[in-house]
Design an enzyme around this catalytic site. Structure first.
Site, PDB file in Angstrom:
ATOM      1  CB  CYS A 127      -0.774   0.108   1.258  1.00  0.00           C
ATOM      2  SG  CYS A 127      -1.974   1.550   1.451  1.00  0.00           S
TER       3      CYS A 127
ATOM      4  CB  CYS B  75       0.750   1.325   4.376  1.00  0.00           C
ATOM      5  SG  CYS B  75      -1.194   0.796   4.279  1.00  0.00           S
TER       6      CYS B  75
END
Length: 466
Positions: free
Chosen positions: A65, A68
Site C-alpha cells: 500500500c 501505508c
C-alpha cells in the site's frame, strides 16, 4: 612555487572533511530511524490475547500500500513522542495481509486503518494523518470519557487548549445519560467535560438547568431540544468551527452534519483584490451572522478548484463562491455579483427559501453522469502521468478486440464462398455412379397413395437397361 602544491592538498583535506561529515550525518539518521522504530512494536498472533491489559494505538497496514508507506515515518514519530511523553498508550503496527483473521475481527476494511483499542472497545481514527492529530486523538480517547472541570482556572485552560469542546452543567438527569451516550460515540472527534454552575464563566447565561453547551469561535451555544432535535445529531453538527480551511477530507466529514457549506474558491498564491475580497466576505458573514446561520451553514475557503471540479463535474472559475450540500451532492452557484457581505447574506437567504435552483444531486441520471465523468477522468489522469502505460492498458485490449473482429469477419466471408461454390456444383452434370436403389418403406393401411414419382431423364433410363 608553493601555491600550486598547496591547493591540491587543501582540496583533498576539504573533501575528506565533507566525506566524514556526510558519513556522520548518515549514521545519525540511521540511528535516529532505528530509535524511532524501536518504539513501534510489530504485532503478531499473540496480540489478540495479550492486548486487553493495555491501551493500544495500532496501524493496520499492507506492505504493497502506497498510503501505508507514506504513513510509516509519521507513525515512527508518533511512537517516539508517545514514549517520551510517558503516555500509557502503546503504539504498534500489524501486517493485515499476514494476519487477516485478526484484522477482520477488528473490522479492518482498507489500508491503512488506525484504531485505538481500549479493553473491549475499538475506536477508528478518521482525522488527518499528521503526527499531532494522531497523538491528540490517542490522548483524547485513551482518557476519561467525560472529564470533570473542578475550577474556573481549569475551565479557562481548556478554552485556550481546545478550539471546540462540549460541557454538561448540572447534576444527574436524563439529559446527562443522553450526554454520556453521545460522548461514547463521538469521543473520536471532540472533547466532553462536565462542570458545576459555579465553574462556568460569568458571561454564560443559562435559562434552565441542566444544560449542554458547546464552546467555540470565542463564544458558546446552548443545546435546545425543541429546536436542535437529537443531542447526538446536534453535537455532530456543532463539533466544527464556524469558519474552516476546506479540503476533500473535511468536506467528506461535513457530509454527516447535514449543513450547507459556503466556500470561497480562491488561489492562495494569487494576491489580487478579488481573491482576498471574496475570502474576507465569507469570513465576515461567518462571524457577524453566526447566530442566524450556524444551525444551517458552515463557512470556509478552499485553495484551488481541482477538488470542487470533481464534485461538480464541471470547470469552476476562480475566484468564486459555491454552496455545497454534501449530503446529496447538490450545489448552488452565484446568481448575482457579490460585492459585500449583505449580497452574500441575500444569496444565502434565497437558498434557504428555495428561490435559487439547486444543481447536481444524486438522481439516476446524475449517477450515470458521474460514472462517465469518473471513467473519463481516470483515463485522462493515466495518460497524463504515464502515456506509455496508458497506451499499454488501453491499446492492448483494443488490439485484441480488433483481431477478434477481423477473425470473425474473415470466417464469415470464407464460409459464404464455400457455400456458393457448393450451390454451383449442384447445378453441374454429375458423372458419379448412382447409389443402389433403396426399397421404399411400406405404406400403412388406409394411407393415401403416394404421389407418382417424377420421371427420370432418358439418358438415365438407358444406362439402367445397359
Amino acid at each position: 612555487m608553493l601555491l600550486p602544491n598547496l591547493c591540491p592538498r587543501m582540496n583533498d583535506k576539504l573533501a575528506r572533511i565533507l566525506l566524514y561529515t556526510s558519513c556522520l550525518l548518515f549514521s545519525v539518521f540511521l540511528l535516529d530511524l532505528a530509535f524511532c522504530k524501536g518504539h513501534v512494536e510489530d504485532l503478531d498472533d499473540s496480540f489478540k490475547e495479550n492486548r486487553k491489559d493495555d491501551i493500544w494505538l495500532v496501524d493496520f497496514y499492507a506492505p504493497w500500500c502506497g498510503h501505508c508507506k507514506k504513513l510509516e515515518p509519521i507513525w515512527n514519530e508518533v511512537g517516539l513522542e508517545m514514549k517520551s511523553l510517558g503516555s500509557p498508550v502503546k503504539v504498534g503496527k500489524m501486517d493485515a495481509t499476514s494476519y487477516s483473521s485478526i484484522a477482520s475481527e477488528f473490522g479492518v476494511r482498507g489500508y491503512p486503518t488506525i484504531k485505538l483499542l481500549k479493553g473491549d472497545l475499538a475506536y477508528n481514527y478518521r482525522g488527518p494523518r499528521t503526527k499531532d492529530d494522531i497523538i491528540e486523538f490517542a490522548h483524547r480517547v485513551s482518557g476519561a470519557l467525560i472529564r470533570p472541570l473542578p475550577s474556573q482556572q481549569m475551565f479557562e485552560h481548556m478554552q485556550k487548549r481546545h478550539r471546540v469542546f462540549f460541557v454538561y452543567i448540572g447534576g444527574e438527569s436524563p439529559l446527562k445519560e443522553k450526554y454520556i451516550d453521545a460522548a461514547s460515540e463521538l469521543i473520536v472527534y471532540t472533547y466532553f467535560f462536565s462542570a458545576s454552575e459555579e465553574v462556568v464563566p460569568a458571561y454564560v447565561t443559562l435559562k434552565e438547568m441542566p444544560a449542554v453547551l458547546v464552546f467555540k469561535d470565542e463564544t458558546y451555544f446552548v443545546y435546545d431540544e425543541y429546536e436542535d432535535g437529537d443531542l447526538s445529531s446536534w453535537i455532530n453538527r456543532e463539533r466544527f468551527q464556524n469558519y474552516l480551511t476546506m479540503d476533500g477530507f473535511l468536506l467528506y466529514e461535513l457530509g454527516d452534519t447535514g449543513k450547507l457549506v459556503a466556500i470561497a474558491v480562491i488561489d492562495e498564491k494569487n494576491t489580487s483584490v478579488e481573491h482576498t475580497r471574496l475570502k474576507s466576505i465569507i469570513q465576515e458573514v461567518a462571524r457577524d451572522y453566526r447566530d442566524q446561520f450556524h444551525r444551517d451553514f458552515q463557512f470556509g475557503h478552499m485553495d484551488g478548484n481541482d477538488y470542487i471540479n470533481t464534485l461538480l463535474m464541471d470547470e469552476l472559475k476562480v475566484p468564486t463562491v459555491v454552496v455545497l450540500n454534501t449530503s446529496n451532492q447538490q450545489y448552488f452557484l452565484l446568481d448575482r455579483q457579490i460585492k459585500n457581505a449583505e449580497d452574500m447574506v441575500q444569496f444565502i437567504n434565497n437558498i434557504l427559501d428555495g428561490t435559487v435552483d439547486a444543481q447536481g444531486g444524486d438522481s439516476i441520471l446524475q449517477r450515470l453522469k458521474r460514472i462517465v465523468f469518473d471513467a473519463k477522468s481516470t483515463v485522462v489522469s493515466i495518460f497524463r502521468s504515464s502515456p506509455l502505460m496508458g497506451c499499454f492498458l488501453f491499446g492492448l485490449p483494443l488490439g485484441v478486440i480488433s483481431i477478434m473482429c477481423y477473425g470473425i469477419c474473415t470466417a464469415d466471408a470464407d464460409g459464404g464462398y464455400i457455400e456458393e461454390r457448393y450451390e454451383v456444383s449442384k447445378n453441374e452434370p454429375d458423372d458419379s455412379p448412382e447409389p443402389a436403389e433403396r426399397p421404399e418403406p411400406p405404406q400403412p393401411r388406409g394411407a393415401a397413395s403416394p404421389l407418382p414419382a417424377p420421371q427420370e431423364p432418358k439418358d438415365v433410363l438407358e444406362k439402367k437397361k445397359d
